[in-house]
Design an enzyme around this catalytic site. Sequence first.
Site, PDB file in Angstrom:
ATOM      1  N   GLN A  64       0.849  -1.195   0.000  1.00 40.95           N
ATOM      2  CA  GLN A  64       0.000   0.000   0.000  1.00 40.95           C
ATOM      3  C   GLN A  64       0.882   1.240   0.000  1.00 40.95           C
ATOM      4  O   GLN A  64       1.037   1.911   1.020  1.00 40.95           O
ATOM      5  CB  GLN A  64      -0.908  -0.038   1.238  1.00 40.95           C
ATOM      6  CG  GLN A  64      -1.979   1.007   1.255  1.00 40.95           C
ATOM      7  CD  GLN A  64      -3.028   0.769   0.190  1.00 40.95           C
ATOM      8  OE1 GLN A  64      -3.387  -0.364  -0.100  1.00 40.95           O
ATOM      9  NE2 GLN A  64      -3.511   1.831  -0.401  1.00 40.95           N
ATOM     10  N   PHE A  65       1.468   1.565  -1.159  1.00 42.69           N
ATOM     11  CA  PHE A  65       2.389   2.696  -1.225  1.00 42.69           C
ATOM     12  C   PHE A  65       1.719   4.022  -0.885  1.00 42.69           C
ATOM     13  O   PHE A  65       2.381   4.980  -0.499  1.00 42.69           O
ATOM     14  CB  PHE A  65       3.075   2.779  -2.593  1.00 42.69           C
ATOM     15  CG  PHE A  65       2.275   3.480  -3.648  1.00 42.69           C
ATOM     16  CD1 PHE A  65       2.468   4.832  -3.875  1.00 42.69           C
ATOM     17  CD2 PHE A  65       1.322   2.808  -4.398  1.00 42.69           C
ATOM     18  CE1 PHE A  65       1.724   5.494  -4.846  1.00 42.69           C
ATOM     19  CE2 PHE A  65       0.588   3.453  -5.359  1.00 42.69           C
ATOM     20  CZ  PHE A  65       0.788   4.813  -5.590  1.00 42.69           C
ATOM     21  N   THR A  66       0.393   4.098  -0.973  1.00 44.59           N
ATOM     22  CA  THR A  66      -0.289   5.359  -0.677  1.00 44.59           C
ATOM     23  C   THR A  66      -0.197   5.741   0.799  1.00 44.59           C
ATOM     24  O   THR A  66      -0.517   6.880   1.155  1.00 44.59           O
ATOM     25  CB  THR A  66      -1.764   5.326  -1.127  1.00 44.59           C
ATOM     26  OG1 THR A  66      -2.443   4.278  -0.442  1.00 44.59           O
ATOM     27  CG2 THR A  66      -1.872   5.130  -2.628  1.00 44.59           C
TER      28      THR A  66
END
Length: 132
Positions: A64-66
Amino acid sequence: MDGSVTGEIGAGLMILICAMQGDTEADADKLATKIARLRIFRDDKDKMNLSVRDIGGACLIVSQFTLAADLRGNRPGFSTAAPPSEGKRLYEYFTARMQAEGLPTSNGIFGADMDVELVNQGPVTIWIDTDN
């Protein structure tokens, strides 16, 4: 993804993970050890006293790079996230470390747009930052 299930678990933890620039295998080791031992499941006295290992649970690990979002403006920036190749390497390393902790794991697909479902049984959502 595309209508197919790529990872699922029963009881356990959904771990949304983001590698940041400068993160290392030592950070992943620290995180895996902490999560594996974290006592956040209820015992027979209704106290949060059991780890995911204690309940025989598993871990669904989702990239989940966000989580790296910089929200100083109105449009999030993600420049503090690790580059994709390093993020994927650390994601896979972290998964292997959770397995080494004796926990069954399941994964999403790194970098893919996925529909993720969660049934949250309880009041526990925890943010862990290895810098703290």
